[in-house]
Design an enzyme around this catalytic site. Structure first.
Site, PDB file in Angstrom:
ATOM      1  N   HIS A 101      44.017  37.821  40.754  1.00  0.00           N
ATOM      2  CA  HIS A 101      44.017  36.882  39.625  1.00  0.00           C
ATOM      3  C   HIS A 101      44.719  37.540  38.429  1.00  0.00           C
ATOM      4  CE1 HIS A 101      41.277  33.814  37.248  1.00  0.00           C
ATOM      5  NE2 HIS A 101      42.550  33.496  37.188  1.00  0.00           N
ATOM      6  N   GLU A 112      36.457  41.345  45.301  1.00  0.00           N
ATOM      7  CA  GLU A 112      36.926  42.070  44.112  1.00  0.00           C
ATOM      8  C   GLU A 112      38.441  42.062  44.042  1.00  0.00           C
ATOM      9  OE1 GLU A 112      35.013  42.650  41.785  1.00  0.00           O
ATOM     10  OE2 GLU A 112      33.137  42.378  42.860  1.00  0.00           O
TER      11      GLU A 112
HETATM   12 ZN   LIG Z   1      33.208  38.596  41.150  1.00  0.00          ZN
END
Ligand SMILES: [Zn+2]
Length: 718
Positions: A501, A495
């Protein structure tokens, strides 16, 4: 995870023009530090309906102004204008989404039921706005000759494609019907999710005697005692009908009768023929999706969904799944044989005779793990403290991308369990905020996920991102560390990979930022991050015994490493069965046949040769990924697709000589983590790796035999 706001939610009913309530906190600009933060502390459930309605009306006015602009359509007055529009709606719907996922009270669910079709109608009003679409199409047609940057061209393409795919070119009755279908689907998705939440909340197994706890480790017992007390059953132990409660119970409980009971309750969620049964809802969803796909010009829902993915077609996704299915099933046969041998030895020693059933798999797998790898999860867990693993993900992000984390003060939270950190770059410049909501609570959806509260952008002044990670750890006693499993640690890194990201995003336009990438690409950064859990640099610093403070012993790490391919048959088959059923359901569904989900699941799995000892990770009536929204529908394969990329990408570090190789980390940041959706994902990957991905690294990672020798150019997953 789709594009938020503007283009995602859609629909057609007339929305009452509610005046902007100056009083409604949801509509106000976010104030406070870090470029403003969500006012979670001031939100009342009663604010949502008027807040959403006012924000939708406001957004439609903005859209109308863009559509009716007398100037010739160009990038700035159309595409960039759309990026600027809808900010109040984004703010309201962000907080609404956080409540839906983590604070879903009865009051809130009433609002959700009422608002879901209205939100769908709202989105359709935008994508079916003819004048707006004509302007977008004009900019799209002129894109090569207008001196746009590659990122601008990509955004024009995305807007155009999104509108076309949503039915912008439809006329008359077809147009009206798509809008109707979207609204009906929105209601069905809400019903599906609410039923699932209810079945998870309503069924609790209370254990009353010490003997019922046989085999359960201390941490699991304590968690169950806390859960019982929180539900007014002090002195008993509660086994909740959630994954985080079910999995440890099935792994450790010596009580086969109770294991079967817990297993049956969990895997029967929303399949009990009562008011919360999801079967009829699923049949209707499948029918409507097929009808909508046909109206939009696609043979099936799967073809429609896959078109803008990295895989592009259902056939290519199926090709990858089928390549992995057979070796995975073969591995399951070996795993079952190993477990059966343990059970037979126990029976010979005076124990009961056992033939491995689905409720025995996790239990005997754990015994084989102990016997074969001398690895006991109970010996690993004391080294995995939640707080330390959180420090580990921070440290790792610092080593890879130079990010720094410090607690943020004065930031409102939706629940007192939530904590917030400020993220800065190596030079100390503000990058964004990271919220962490770690514990299970009633009204919070189970599992773990990442969410972006604000998207990074720089086209209109610098906007920094706000992201969150959410999990369902069982809260321990006050003052005592929460110990987590190895799998939980992997999930935390996963996660956080999504969060990273988002945090690493460096793009101009918000619709292209962070995790707003193709569905089968979005799990690539997160699955890649999982590899860093087990590197010695992380474990020696952060996997510290909660009592002695000593780092996890080298021999134990070696055992974990040796055992890393263990149980991959089970893990792959329980997942892949779901991914195959998802794709086959959406390839089989038509507008005029009614699919019986139970029969379909049974027959499809039988045809695949599903081992009888395993069930789908998410059985059809519980498959939120594909039935609580469109997002992962015909898209559950994405995890395998992305893992093919992540296994291949990890080998870039291995080949370069280490998990913190500076050059590879920089290539990863420059070409994957920071680029959002500004580049086609296949090209993005090629820029990072210097070539297309192959399937060989995935097979090595899972310890499977490859069906055919891998050659350089051979790849199932470009
Ligand atoms: Zn994921």
């Amino acid at each position: 995870m789709s594009r938020t706001g503007l283009l995602v939610v859609a629909a057609a009913a007339v929305i009452a023009a509610t005046p902007l309530h100056a009083e409604n906190v949801l509509l106000k600009k976010w104030t406070g530090p870090y470029g403003g933060v969500p006012p979670f502390d001031k939100v009342k459930v009663s604010d949502f309906k008027p807040g959403l309605e006012a924000a939708m009306a406001e957004n439609l006015k903005e859209i109308d102004a863009i559509a009716k602009n007398p100037a010739t359509p160009d990038f700035d007055n159309t595409i960039a204008a759309l990026e600027r529009a809808g900010k109040p709606f984004e703010r309201v719907s962000t907080i609404y989404g956080v409540f839906r996922n983590t604070m879903s009270s009865d009051d809130f669910q009433k609002v959700e039921t009422e608002m879901a079709p209205k939100l769908a109608a709202f989105n359709d009003r935008i994508v079916q706005n003819k004048a707006l679409f004509e302007r977008i199409a004009a900019v799209y047609d002129a894109r090569e000759a207008s001196g746009l940057t590659p990122e601008q061209k990509r955004l024009v393409w995305l807007d155009y494609t999104t509108f076309v795919r949503a039915g912008a070119r439809l006329e008359g009755a077809a147009r009206q019907r798509v809008a109707e279908i979207n609204q009906r689907l929105a209601s069905l998705f809400t019903k599906f999710s609410q039923n699932l939440l209810a079945d998870e909340k309503d069924y609790v197994l209370y254990l009353e005697k010490e003997a019922d706890l046989a085999g359960l480790p201390g941490g699991v017992r304590e968690g169950a005692a806390q859960a019982a007390e929180a539900r007014g059953h002090k002195g008993q132990w509660a086994i909740l009908n959630t994954r985080s409660s079910m999995e440890p119970f099935l792994t450790y409980s010596d009580r086969r009768d109770l294991r079967e009971k817990v297993w049956r309750t969990y895997y029967s969620r929303c399949n009990n023929g009562d008011a919360k049964d999801n079967n009829a809802t699923i049949s209707e969803i499948l029918k409507l999706r097929a009808e909508r796909a046909n109206l939009l010009g696609y043979p099936t829902h799967a073809h429609w969904r896959l078109e803008d993915s990295m895989a592009k077609t259902p056939e290519r996704a199926m090709e990858l799944m089928e390549a992995v299915w057979k070796p995975a099933v073969a591995r399951v046969r070996e795993e079952v044989a190993d477990m059966q041998a343990v059970a037979d030895t126990e029976a010979a020693g005076g124990g009961a005779k056992v033939t491995i059933e689905p409720w025995d798999y996790r239990y005997y797998a754990e015994k084989v793990r102990k016997a074969r790898y001398d690895l006991d999860q109970n010996i690993v867990t004391p080294y995995l403290q939640l707080d330390k693993m959180r420090e580990a993900i921070f440290w790792n992000a610092g080593q890879l991308f130079g990010l720094q984390f410090k607690p943020a003060t004065g930031v409102p939270v939706v629940h007192l369990d939530v904590r917030v950190w400020e993220v800065t770059d190596a030079a100390g410049k503000h990058v964004g905020l990271w919220y962490f909501d770690p514990y299970a609570r009633p009204g919070k959806q189970s599992g773990a996920w990442m969410n972006a509260y604000r998207s990074q952008s720089k086209f209109d002044g610098v906007v920094t991102t706000i992201v969150s990670n959410n999990a369902n750890f069982v809260k321990g006693k006050p003052g005592e560390p929460v110990l987590i499993s190895w799998d939980d640690a992997l999930t935390m890194f996963h996660e956080f990979g999504h969060a990273l990201h988002g945090l690493s995003s460096s793009v101009n336009y918000p619709s292209l930022s962070g995790t707003k990438v193709a569905r089968d690409y979005v799990e690539f950064p997160s699955q890649l991050l999982e590899h860093w859990v087990s590197v010695p640099e992380v474990l020696n610093r952060f996997a510290l015994h909660y009592q002695t403070g000593k780092p996890i012993p080298k021999e134990l790490v070696e055992k974990i490493d040796r055992a890393s391919k263990f149980n991959q048959g089970f893990i792959t088959v329980e997942y892949l069965a779901g991914a195959l059923v998802d794709m086959k359901l959406h390839l089989a569904a038509t507008a005029d046949t009614t699919i019986d989900p139970q029969a379909f699941e049974r027959e499809t799995l039988a045809a695949l040769g599903m081992p009888k000892e395993i069930v789908m990770r998410h059985r059809t009536t519980q498959f939120s990924h594909i039935f609580s929204s469109d997002s992962y529908s015909a898209g559950y394969y994405s995890y395998l697709w992305s893992d093919t990329l992540s296994a291949d990408a990890w080998e870039a570090f291995v080949e370069a000589g280490g998990p913190y190789d500076k050059a590879v980390a920089k290539r990863l940041l420059d070409n994957v983590f920071s680029t959002g959706n500004t580049i086609d994902p296949a090209e993005d990957y090629r820029n990072f790796r210097g070539r297309d991905p192959g399937i060989a690294a995935l097979m090595r990672k899972r310890g499977f035999q490859t069906a055919e020798p891998q050659t350089g150019g051979k790849t199932s997953a470009r």
